[in-house]
Design an enzyme around this catalytic site. Structure first.
Site, PDB file in Angstrom:
ATOM      1  CB  THR A  81      -0.651   0.068   1.261  1.00 20.22           C
ATOM      2  OG1 THR A  81      -1.968  -1.078   1.082  1.00 20.22           O
ATOM      3  CG2 THR A  81      -1.983   1.336   1.085  1.00 20.22           C
ATOM      4  CD  GLN A 188      -2.604 -10.688  -4.189  1.00 20.48           C
ATOM      5  OE1 GLN A 188      -2.376 -12.383  -4.639  1.00 20.48           O
ATOM      6  NE2 GLN A 188      -2.941 -10.821  -3.261  1.00 20.48           N
ATOM      7  N   GLY A 209       6.214  -8.183   2.232  1.00 13.55           N
ATOM      8  CA  GLY A 209       6.315  -9.089   2.134  1.00 13.55           C
ATOM      9  C   GLY A 209       5.094 -10.256   2.935  1.00 13.55           C
ATOM     10  CG  HIS A 210       1.053  -9.964   4.068  1.00 15.35           C
ATOM     11  ND1 HIS A 210       0.317 -10.399   4.199  1.00 15.35           N
ATOM     12  CD2 HIS A 210       1.654  -8.633   3.946  1.00 15.35           C
ATOM     13  CE1 HIS A 210      -0.976  -9.056   3.762  1.00 15.35           C
ATOM     14  NE2 HIS A 210      -0.006  -7.214   3.241  1.00 15.35           N
ATOM     15  CB  THR A 248      15.067   3.180  11.975  1.00 16.45           C
ATOM     16  OG1 THR A 248      15.425   4.466  12.446  1.00 16.45           O
ATOM     17  CG2 THR A 248      16.154   1.733  12.490  1.00 16.45           C
ATOM     18  CB  CYS A 334      -8.774  -3.732   0.902  1.00 17.47           C
ATOM     19  SG  CYS A 334      -7.025  -4.406   1.174  1.00 17.47           S
TER      20      CYS A 334
END
Length: 410
Positions: A81, A188, A209-210, A248, A334
């Site tokens: 996002t 995706q 990542g997920h 960071t 979503c």
């Protein structure tokens, strides 16, 4: 609550487009960076910082390799996002005084559409390309939409709701020939289908990542260096990530993303074979046992870990309640809390009567044949029962055209 049934853990997870379970190998690689290797990768004066920086750069090169990019072209973000927002708004803000037109597609992820709507309020012209009934754009329509004011085309690789794969290579060729930047939300498709940013002429690409068995809260944006793409940052601060994304860096999450990318790189062929086999088994068995079940979106080209099915004559919400031993969704995670029919299905010309009956089933690395067979048996028995109770199904059997029915708003 999980429960056991014949060595099956219920509910069975079939929502791989919403998120994927963390691969145990990813977890193992991340743990030391939460405990003993906790240094700030931007601390240049001691070994804790150097160790963290080395880990971050190794992960960056692993992510880059998966899409054929240069290591320096990967910017770490909090997820797809943020990457989509940085790509679209960042390009618009940097080049907006020279050009004022962006092209995207009606069936893109909500965050791409919302970023574009935000820019419309800022005075940027947005063209939303339609899709064909199979969910794929017509290249001719794209060619005709590009003007000398177009700065960016944004088209996703794999649709999150229906799994269709857009013709990225052809889109990239068109954009490069017209001197327009090409952004793709590849969240995706990253690690699931072969994507090469140079072969496809992609200038910006968003990753998460997920979606690839890595941790949540980490993603990336590929930003081409040659020919150089400039983006105005959304976040100001210490100037990390080539000045494009201050803050960071979360070393453990980045290490996890890197290992997930490395596993995807070496096991993509194996994963694809596994997913394709289970897709065929699931779909063929459903079709052989119940009628009026439709696969939404093209069967090919498609990422087969995504089966979006419409079960005529039964409401999607009642199906989800009936098959509560399967973790599935109607539409994207979503927007699945909304009872509105999916805007992606509507964009393909699917009528409300079928859009309301759609369920998205996800298949992934950890899905088993036993789970697929259990899911098929459960779905077929429950659909059969629901149809016996359904006035819609009865009307269809009597030949009444459901398209002529006026649907009340929930």
């Amino acid at each position: 609550m999980n429960q056991q049934l014949n060595n099956l853990t219920l509910p069975i997870y079939m929502d791989y487009q919403a998120t994927t379970p963390l691969d145990p190998r990813v977890m193992e690689a991340m743990l030391p960076y939460f405990t003993t290797k906790f240094g700030n990768p931007h601390s240049r004066s001691h070994s804790f910082g150097w160790e963290a920086e080395r880990a971050v750069e190794e992960a960056r090169s692993r992510v880059a390799r998966l899409i054929g990019a240069d290591t320096k072209e990967i910017i770490f973000t909090s997820g797809a996002t943020e990457s989509n927002n940085l790509a679209i708004k960042g390009v618009a803000k940097f080049y907006g005084n020279k050009k004022n037109h962006i092209i995207t597609v009606v069936s893109e992820h909500k965050c791409v559409l919302d970023a574009c709507r935000y820019l419309e309020q800022e005075g940027i012209n947005i063209t939303y390309l339609p899709v064909k009934p199979n969910g794929i754009i017509a290249l001719e329509t794209l060619k005709n939409a590009i003007t000398d004011q177009t700065m960016l085309v944004s088209v996703m690789a794999v649709n999150n709701e229906i799994g269709v794969v857009q013709p990225l290579k052809e889109i990239g060729k068109i954009c490069r020939a017209r001197g327009v930047f090409f952004h793709s939300d590849i969240a995706q498709g990253f690690g699931k289908i072969p994507i090469d940013v140079n072969e496809f002429n992609i200038d910006l690409a968003s990753i998460s990542g997920h979606k690839i068995y890595g941790p949540k809260g980490i993603g990336g944006l590929y930003v081409r260096k040659k020919p150089r793409v400039r983006v105005t940052p959304l976040i100001n601060g210490g100037g990390q990530e080539r000045g494009m994304r201050s803050g960071t860096l979360p070393t453990p999450l980045i290490v996890g993303l890197g290992v997930a990318a490395e596993i995807a790189y070496s096991e993509m062929e194996k994963d694809t074979k596994h997913v394709n086999y289970l897709f065929d088994r699931f779909l063929n068995n459903i079709h052989s046992r119940i009628s009026e079940v439709y696969l939404n979106g093209a069967k090919d080209p498609r990422y087969k870990g995504n089966l979006n099915l419409s079960f005529a004559g039964v409401e999607g919400e009642s199906i989800i309640l009936a098959i509560k031993d399967l973790a599935v969704s109607s539409g994207s995670a979503c927007t699945s809390a909304s009872l509105e029919p999916s805007y992606v299905l509507r964009s393909m010309g699917i009528g409300e009567e079928l859009a309301h009956t759609s369920i998205r089933f996800g298949i992934g690395r950890f899905t088993t044949e036993q789970e697929i067979d259990y899911a098929v048996n459960l779905i077929c028995s429950k659909i059969d029962k629901l149809r016996k109770l359904s006035p819609l199904w009865e009307m269809m059997q009597e030949g009444i055209d459901l398209k002529k029915i006026k649907w009340a708003v929930h």
